[in-house]
Design a protein around this motif. Sequence first.
Motif, PDB file in Angstrom:
ATOM      1  N   ASN A 165      42.180   4.337 -60.590  1.00  0.00           N
ATOM      2  CA  ASN A 165      43.337   3.819 -61.307  1.00  0.00           C
ATOM      3  C   ASN A 165      43.296   2.307 -61.430  1.00  0.00           C
ATOM      4  O   ASN A 165      43.022   1.605 -60.449  1.00  0.00           O
ATOM      5  CB  ASN A 165      44.638   4.208 -60.592  1.00  0.00           C
ATOM      6  CG  ASN A 165      45.101   5.595 -60.955  1.00  0.00           C
ATOM      7  OD1 ASN A 165      44.326   6.535 -60.970  1.00  0.00           O
ATOM      8  ND2 ASN A 165      46.394   5.726 -61.246  1.00  0.00           N
TER       9      ASN A 165
ATOM     10  N   GLU B  56      48.737   1.861 -63.150  1.00  0.00           N
ATOM     11  CA  GLU B  56      49.088   3.283 -63.171  1.00  0.00           C
ATOM     12  C   GLU B  56      48.271   4.073 -64.178  1.00  0.00           C
ATOM     13  O   GLU B  56      48.554   5.248 -64.442  1.00  0.00           O
ATOM     14  CB  GLU B  56      50.587   3.445 -63.491  1.00  0.00           C
ATOM     15  CG  GLU B  56      51.509   2.899 -62.423  1.00  0.00           C
ATOM     16  CD  GLU B  56      51.285   3.544 -61.060  1.00  0.00           C
ATOM     17  OE1 GLU B  56      51.017   4.759 -61.014  1.00  0.00           O
ATOM     18  OE2 GLU B  56      51.357   2.821 -60.042  1.00  0.00           O
ATOM     19  N   GLU B  57      47.235   3.456 -64.744  1.00  0.00           N
ATOM     20  CA  GLU B  57      46.419   4.114 -65.758  1.00  0.00           C
ATOM     21  C   GLU B  57      45.091   4.543 -65.163  1.00  0.00           C
ATOM     22  O   GLU B  57      44.401   3.758 -64.520  1.00  0.00           O
ATOM     23  CB  GLU B  57      46.186   3.161 -66.931  1.00  0.00           C
ATOM     24  CG  GLU B  57      45.375   3.759 -68.064  1.00  0.00           C
ATOM     25  CD  GLU B  57      45.240   2.794 -69.220  1.00  0.00           C
ATOM     26  OE1 GLU B  57      44.099   2.514 -69.629  1.00  0.00           O
ATOM     27  OE2 GLU B  57      46.284   2.308 -69.711  1.00  0.00           O
ATOM     28  N   GLU B  58      44.723   5.829 -65.389  1.00  0.00           N
ATOM     29  CA  GLU B  58      43.440   6.304 -64.902  1.00  0.00           C
ATOM     30  C   GLU B  58      42.320   5.751 -65.777  1.00  0.00           C
ATOM     31  O   GLU B  58      42.449   5.653 -66.989  1.00  0.00           O
ATOM     32  CB  GLU B  58      43.403   7.830 -64.905  1.00  0.00           C
ATOM     33  CG  GLU B  58      42.173   8.390 -64.212  1.00  0.00           C
ATOM     34  CD  GLU B  58      42.203   9.900 -64.028  1.00  0.00           C
ATOM     35  OE1 GLU B  58      41.210  10.444 -63.521  1.00  0.00           O
ATOM     36  OE2 GLU B  58      43.221  10.524 -64.390  1.00  0.00           O
TER      37      GLU B  58
END
Length: 276
Positions: free
Chosen positions: A127, A130-132
């Motif tokens: 991550n 909060e973004e993969e």
Amino acid sequence: MVHHDPQWSLRDGDREGWQIRAEKSPKWIRVKFGSEFIADSKRVVTVTETGKLPVYYFPLADIRQNQLIKSDKRTVDPNKGEAIYWHIKAGDKVIENAAWSFPNPPEKSSVISGLVSFVWNKADAWNEEEEEVFVHARDPYSRIDAIQSTRHVQVIIDGEIVADSKRPVILYETGLTARYYLPPEDIKLDLLIPTQTQTQCPYKGFAKYWSVFINGKEYKDVVWSYKEPLPEVHEIKGLLSFYNEAVDVLLIDGEEWALNTKDRLPYKKVVESSLK
């Protein structure tokens, strides 16, 4: 040694031999094994070296050390010295040789001394905030632009015009040759057969592929598309692109495409060993 040159990728390897670039990332980076984030840091170092993809290195203090199990594995890199490895304990599972470090690198690589990184494909998730993120760490000096154009793009395979468009979206990515994304209506779709191939890109998302069948010949996986691209390149959604280098002729405004000496072709596959 820290190299700053946003106009050149260290992956090119055509200047002054081997070099390394390392800098503290402003991003919050986390690595998940099983259901837990084993590494959680706001002071990760992004490292890029000649011939390799970017890698995130973590301070040992930002890793759950009670879940590291020392491994007997050792490897030697000609520029970074000896690497030591750890297994990762995640719940009831042990992921073997999933983390590595260079505890005593030579002076030219001292920026990574004692920092720890992880084998990307052995982790369950990476991550940024909060973004993969997929495939590999994002290079802070890589820019990607998807721009609508009226250039005339023609794709010719085995003497037949397979695609003919005057409304491409051109994808420009730092250091790479441009890619031309075309509307399906401008492509002879009856010549395309979907394949099982799928790839991931940290900048664009998930892609699916087609082969071209023409005059009894198969040109495997030469076409791809992003059904749901990442927001940064939303302009290519649903459009199709051909590998410039895999078709017989790609004409741009009547001129045949050739690889610019300052550009390079992107990696089609990420090999685990390329991340170390």
